[in-house]
Structures are given as structure tokens and as C-alpha cells.
Design a protein around this motif. Structure first.
Motif, PDB file in Angstrom:
ATOM      1  N   ASP A  31       0.849  -1.191   0.000  1.00  0.00           N
ATOM      2  CA  ASP A  31       0.000   0.000   0.000  1.00  0.00           C
ATOM      3  C   ASP A  31       0.886   1.242   0.000  1.00  0.00           C
ATOM      4  O   ASP A  31       1.590   1.515   0.976  1.00  0.00           O
ATOM      5  CB  ASP A  31      -0.913  -0.005   1.224  1.00  0.00           C
ATOM      6  CG  ASP A  31      -1.976   1.081   1.164  1.00  0.00           C
ATOM      7  OD1 ASP A  31      -2.232   1.589   0.056  1.00  0.00           O
ATOM      8  OD2 ASP A  31      -2.550   1.404   2.228  1.00  0.00           O
ATOM      9  N   ILE A  33       1.053   5.189   0.065  1.00  0.00           N
ATOM     10  CA  ILE A  33       0.259   6.361   0.440  1.00  0.00           C
ATOM     11  C   ILE A  33       1.127   7.598   0.270  1.00  0.00           C
ATOM     12  O   ILE A  33       2.152   7.740   0.932  1.00  0.00           O
ATOM     13  CB  ILE A  33      -0.234   6.249   1.898  1.00  0.00           C
ATOM     14  CG1 ILE A  33      -0.955   4.923   2.136  1.00  0.00           C
ATOM     15  CG2 ILE A  33      -1.148   7.421   2.241  1.00  0.00           C
ATOM     16  CD1 ILE A  33      -1.354   4.693   3.573  1.00  0.00           C
ATOM     17  N   ASN A  34       0.713   8.494  -0.644  1.00  0.00           N
ATOM     18  CA  ASN A  34       1.501   9.684  -0.964  1.00  0.00           C
ATOM     19  C   ASN A  34       2.984   9.320  -1.178  1.00  0.00           C
ATOM     20  O   ASN A  34       3.869   9.860  -0.500  1.00  0.00           O
ATOM     21  CB  ASN A  34       1.389  10.741   0.140  1.00  0.00           C
ATOM     22  CG  ASN A  34      -0.001  11.330   0.243  1.00  0.00           C
ATOM     23  OD1 ASN A  34      -0.588  11.710  -0.771  1.00  0.00           O
ATOM     24  ND2 ASN A  34      -0.530  11.398   1.445  1.00  0.00           N
ATOM     25  N   HIS A  81     -13.493  10.430  -0.606  1.00  0.00           N
ATOM     26  CA  HIS A  81     -12.737  10.637   0.629  1.00  0.00           C
ATOM     27  C   HIS A  81     -13.210  11.933   1.285  1.00  0.00           C
ATOM     28  O   HIS A  81     -13.905  12.751   0.667  1.00  0.00           O
ATOM     29  CB  HIS A  81     -11.230  10.705   0.346  1.00  0.00           C
ATOM     30  CG  HIS A  81     -10.808  11.894  -0.470  1.00  0.00           C
ATOM     31  ND1 HIS A  81     -10.460  13.096   0.102  1.00  0.00           N
ATOM     32  CD2 HIS A  81     -10.707  12.066  -1.813  1.00  0.00           C
ATOM     33  CE1 HIS A  81     -10.145  13.959  -0.846  1.00  0.00           C
ATOM     34  NE2 HIS A  81     -10.295  13.371  -2.018  1.00  0.00           N
ATOM     35  N   VAL A  93      -7.616   6.109  -7.271  1.00  0.00           N
ATOM     36  CA  VAL A  93      -6.792   5.126  -6.571  1.00  0.00           C
ATOM     37  C   VAL A  93      -6.442   4.038  -7.577  1.00  0.00           C
ATOM     38  O   VAL A  93      -7.327   3.516  -8.262  1.00  0.00           O
ATOM     39  CB  VAL A  93      -7.515   4.510  -5.359  1.00  0.00           C
ATOM     40  CG1 VAL A  93      -6.659   3.422  -4.717  1.00  0.00           C
ATOM     41  CG2 VAL A  93      -7.858   5.584  -4.340  1.00  0.00           C
ATOM     42  N   THR A 104      -1.421  -0.984  -4.260  1.00  0.00           N
ATOM     43  CA  THR A 104      -2.339   0.149  -4.351  1.00  0.00           C
ATOM     44  C   THR A 104      -1.546   1.449  -4.229  1.00  0.00           C
ATOM     45  O   THR A 104      -0.617   1.541  -3.430  1.00  0.00           O
ATOM     46  CB  THR A 104      -3.409   0.098  -3.240  1.00  0.00           C
ATOM     47  OG1 THR A 104      -2.767   0.023  -1.969  1.00  0.00           O
ATOM     48  CG2 THR A 104      -4.317  -1.095  -3.427  1.00  0.00           C
ATOM     49  N   ARG A 106      -2.262   5.536  -3.735  1.00  0.00           N
ATOM     50  CA  ARG A 106      -3.289   6.531  -3.422  1.00  0.00           C
ATOM     51  C   ARG A 106      -2.654   7.766  -2.791  1.00  0.00           C
ATOM     52  O   ARG A 106      -1.658   7.667  -2.069  1.00  0.00           O
ATOM     53  CB  ARG A 106      -4.355   5.946  -2.490  1.00  0.00           C
ATOM     54  CG  ARG A 106      -3.814   5.285  -1.221  1.00  0.00           C
ATOM     55  CD  ARG A 106      -4.896   4.441  -0.560  1.00  0.00           C
ATOM     56  NE  ARG A 106      -4.413   3.701   0.604  1.00  0.00           N
ATOM     57  CZ  ARG A 106      -4.667   4.014   1.866  1.00  0.00           C
ATOM     58  NH1 ARG A 106      -5.389   5.109   2.137  1.00  0.00           N
ATOM     59  NH2 ARG A 106      -4.222   3.270   2.858  1.00  0.00           N
ATOM     60  N   TYR A 107      -3.274   8.906  -3.073  1.00  0.00           N
ATOM     61  CA  TYR A 107      -2.800  10.183  -2.532  1.00  0.00           C
ATOM     62  C   TYR A 107      -3.830  10.799  -1.593  1.00  0.00           C
ATOM     63  O   TYR A 107      -3.756  11.976  -1.260  1.00  0.00           O
ATOM     64  CB  TYR A 107      -2.471  11.138  -3.677  1.00  0.00           C
ATOM     65  CG  TYR A 107      -1.245  10.714  -4.451  1.00  0.00           C
ATOM     66  CD1 TYR A 107       0.016  11.212  -4.132  1.00  0.00           C
ATOM     67  CD2 TYR A 107      -1.343   9.782  -5.485  1.00  0.00           C
ATOM     68  CE1 TYR A 107       1.143  10.805  -4.837  1.00  0.00           C
ATOM     69  CE2 TYR A 107      -0.220   9.377  -6.183  1.00  0.00           C
ATOM     70  CZ  TYR A 107       1.020   9.888  -5.858  1.00  0.00           C
ATOM     71  OH  TYR A 107       2.134   9.469  -6.543  1.00  0.00           O
ATOM     72  N   THR A 108      -4.814   9.993  -1.218  1.00  0.00           N
ATOM     73  CA  THR A 108      -5.817  10.387  -0.232  1.00  0.00           C
ATOM     74  C   THR A 108      -5.990   9.215   0.741  1.00  0.00           C
ATOM     75  O   THR A 108      -5.382   8.154   0.565  1.00  0.00           O
ATOM     76  CB  THR A 108      -7.166  10.716  -0.894  1.00  0.00           C
ATOM     77  OG1 THR A 108      -7.601   9.590  -1.680  1.00  0.00           O
ATOM     78  CG2 THR A 108      -7.041  11.940  -1.791  1.00  0.00           C
ATOM     79  N   ASP A 109      -6.821   9.405   1.739  1.00  0.00           N
ATOM     80  CA  ASP A 109      -7.044   8.358   2.740  1.00  0.00           C
ATOM     81  C   ASP A 109      -8.539   8.071   2.842  1.00  0.00           C
ATOM     82  O   ASP A 109      -9.201   8.512   3.788  1.00  0.00           O
ATOM     83  CB  ASP A 109      -6.486   8.786   4.092  1.00  0.00           C
ATOM     84  CG  ASP A 109      -6.488   7.631   5.092  1.00  0.00           C
ATOM     85  OD1 ASP A 109      -6.579   6.474   4.656  1.00  0.00           O
ATOM     86  OD2 ASP A 109      -6.407   7.909   6.307  1.00  0.00           O
ATOM     87  N   THR A 114      -9.474   2.421   5.486  1.00  0.00           N
ATOM     88  CA  THR A 114      -9.252   2.329   6.926  1.00  0.00           C
ATOM     89  C   THR A 114     -10.131   1.255   7.549  1.00  0.00           C
ATOM     90  O   THR A 114      -9.675   0.470   8.401  1.00  0.00           O
ATOM     91  CB  THR A 114      -9.524   3.686   7.587  1.00  0.00           C
ATOM     92  OG1 THR A 114      -8.707   4.688   6.979  1.00  0.00           O
ATOM     93  CG2 THR A 114      -9.229   3.638   9.068  1.00  0.00           C
TER      94      THR A 114
END
Length: 330
Positions: A31, A33-34, A81, A93, A104, A106-109, A114
Motif C-alpha cells: 500500500d 500512500i503519498n 474521501h 486510486v 495500491t 493513493r494520494y488520499t485516505d 481504513t
């Protein structure tokens, strides 16, 4: 940030990847993330698959969102998001299937991720099948996304009902809606309509992803339970899309209703001014006649002239009002 999830029996074990570290043998999900350029390079070294940049992910063309390259399958969908905030967001995503591993980017959460991670990392969660690969993780994520959209739609439906109640179920003792009330209603309904358009876009992206996923010639996807899961998710997205259409029609109806109520209020105000103008025209005419001060006006020299003029003016104002009330115009 890079998180690596390894498969432990029936749950996932997360760990933060250190720069230059080797990929764990049981890793099934990476995963990103950013991610920085260095983190992209590290993931590419692990998977031998190119990691798309943020600019690549926001390409609109469907051919740019679903494609195969060097044995890896690339799928990109727009996911909601920040739905708890007023500025609801939607961002792409990317899901990369390479071998039995899922990557994966992604630049958001999104909250769906979660929620999935919170459940998938607990033993006996019922989400992870022992011996599964990245495809099972992907399907679990997509299921979490659709469940999250369903929850969001329930909240939107509740807000729409609140606005509908404020418009249609007003008590007779309530004061008429003011300009501020109308402005607030239009603003609230407009926000819900814009949010529904983002939800529709997200559902459409997930639906296209599932269609593409079902057509991939992959031995893991040909398993009966995997195919059944994909079909079930496709039916879920179809039902969500139908529900979004229903809510969008309600939003359109409420917008038309508020605009119609504003028009009715404006017409009522104009009617009051029109009736007042008509009621005061005859008295004004009488007063104008007796205000000309011509020498030969017999009534000016009579004792009853002034009371007569006042009486005529009152009568000429009252009679039209009585006629309007009898015809139901007031």
C-alpha cells in the motif's frame, strides 16, 4: 509511506517498509500512500512493475485507467474521501495486480481503506481466505468501498428528508419562509446534489473496474467463488447506481419546489402592492378632482361638501376591496 501486508493464516499483518529493505516472503499487498519518487522506485524493484504517477492516475480516458503492461494489470477508479467534511472529495486510486500480489497507489485516505484494514488485520475476520492472493485483497477493498458508499447514501437520504420536512411539513403556526430560509434550503439541496454527482462518478468507476476485472484472463479470477464475488459486487454497484438516480430525482424535485415557492412568495407580494394600488386609485381621483380649485365648483361652497368628498373616497376604496374578497382574489 509504504505499508506491506503479509498473510498470516486468515488475517493480514501490517508493517512499515524501511528504505532498502527486502520484501517479506508472505507479502500479498503493498500500500503506497503519498509515495515519494524513492518509494516508487523501491516498490518497482520489489514487483518489477511500473508505479503510475499522480498525473498518470488522473487521466480521464478509460484506456488510461485500465490496461495491462509487462504482465501486470493496472486498474484505476475514483474513490470518495473526506466525506465527513463539508468539502466532499473524490480522487483516483490505482490497483496493480502483479502475480499474486496487489499494489495500491493513493494520494488520499478513503475511510473505506481504513475500515477494511481495521477488519482484515484481525484474526477470524471472515474477509481473508487462507492462501489467498492479491485478488482477494482487491475484492475485499472494493467490497469495503461499496459498503461505504451505501452508508454515505443513507446519510444523504436522511439530509434530503430533513430538507423535505422543512419545506412540506410546516405548521400553520410557523412563520412564512424568509429569504434566508429559501437561500439556506437552496444551498443545502445544491450541496447534496453536487455530492450525489461525485458518488455517481465513484460508482461508475468501480463498476467499470469490476467489468474489466471479470474479463482478465487470470487463473485466480477463474475460481468459482471469485467469479461469484465479482458478480455480487456488480449487482451491488448496479443497485447503488439506481438508488443514486432516485435520490437525484428527489433533489431535482426539491430544487424545483423551492424555486416554485419563491415564485409564489414573490407573486403574493406583488399582488398586495397591486391591490393597494387599485384600492387607492379611486380616492386619489376624487381628491385630485376637488383639489383643482376651480371657481365654479358648487360643492366647495356647501357645508356638506367636505364630508361628502371624504365619504366618496372611503367608499371608493372599500368597495373594490369587498369585490376582490368576494371573488377570492384576497
Amino acid at each position: 509511506m509504504i505499508y506491506v501486508y503479509t498473510l498470516e493464516d486468515d488475517y493480514l499483518m501490517p508493517s512499515a517498509a524501511l528504505p532498502g529493505a527486502a520484501l517479506p516472503a508472505k507479502a500479498v499487498w503493498i500500500d503506497l500512500i503519498n509515495p515519494t519518487r524513492e518509494e516508487d522506485d523501491q516498490a518497482e524493484a520489489w514487483t518489477k512493475a511500473a508505479i503510475p504517477t499522480h498525473e498518470d492516475m488522473i487521466e480521464i480516458e478509460e484506456s488510461s485507467r485500465f490496461y495491462a503492461e509487462n504482465g501486470a494489470q493496472y486498474l484505476t477508479a475514483s474513490i470518495l474521501h473526506s466525506t465527513e467534511l463539508k468539502h466532499h472529495g473524490i480522487a483516483p486510486v490505482s490497483f496493480i495486480l502483479t502475480g499474486k500480489m496487489l499494489v495500491t497507489v493513493r494520494y488520499t485516505d478513503p475511510k473505506a481503506f481504513t475500515l477494511f484494514i481495521g477488519r482484515a488485520t484481525k484474526p477470524g475476520n471472515g474477509l481473508i481466505t487462507p492462501g489467498c492472493g492479491g485478488i482477494s485483497v482487491l475484492l475485499g477493498l472494493i467490497e469495503a468501498v461499496t459498503d461505504r458508499i451505501a452508508d454515505i447514501l443513507e446519510g444523504v437520504a436522511g439530509e434530503i428528508d430533513v430538507n423535505s420536512h422543512a419545506i412540506f411539513r410546516r405548521s400553520e403556526n410557523d412563520k412564512p419562509m424568509t429569504t434566508k430560509n429559501f437561500r439556506d434550503s437552496l444551498n443545502s439541496i445544491g450541496i447534496q446534489g453536487a455530492f450525489l454527482s461525485k458518488i455517481r462518478e465513484s460508482i461508475a468507476g468501480v463498476s467499470r473496474l469490476l467489468v474489466y476485472l471479470a474479463a482478465i484472463p487470470n487463473e485466480n479470477l477463474n475460481k468459482r467463488d471469485t467469479r461469484a464475488t465479482i458478480k455480487s459486487l456488480e449487482r451491488d454497484t448496479q443497485s447503488l447506481s439506481t438508488y443514486v438516480d432516485f435520490l437525484s430525482n428527489k433533489v431535482t424535485f426539491l430544487l424545483d419546489t423551492v424555486v416554485g415557492l419563491i415564485s409564489i412568495e414573490q407573486n403574493a407580494i406583488i399582488k398586495i402592492f397591486s391591490v393597494a394600488a387599485v384600492a387607492f386609485m379611486p380616492p386619489t381621483l376624487v381628491a385630485s378632482i376637488y383639489g383643482m380649485n376651480f371657481h365654479f365648483m358648487p360643492e366647495l361652497d356647501e357645508v356638506w361638501g367636505y364630508p361628502m368628498a371624504i365619504g366618496v373616497m372611503v367608499a371608493s376604496a372599500v368597495i373594490p376591496l369587498l369585490i376582490f374578497r368576494k371573488k377570492g382574489w384576497l
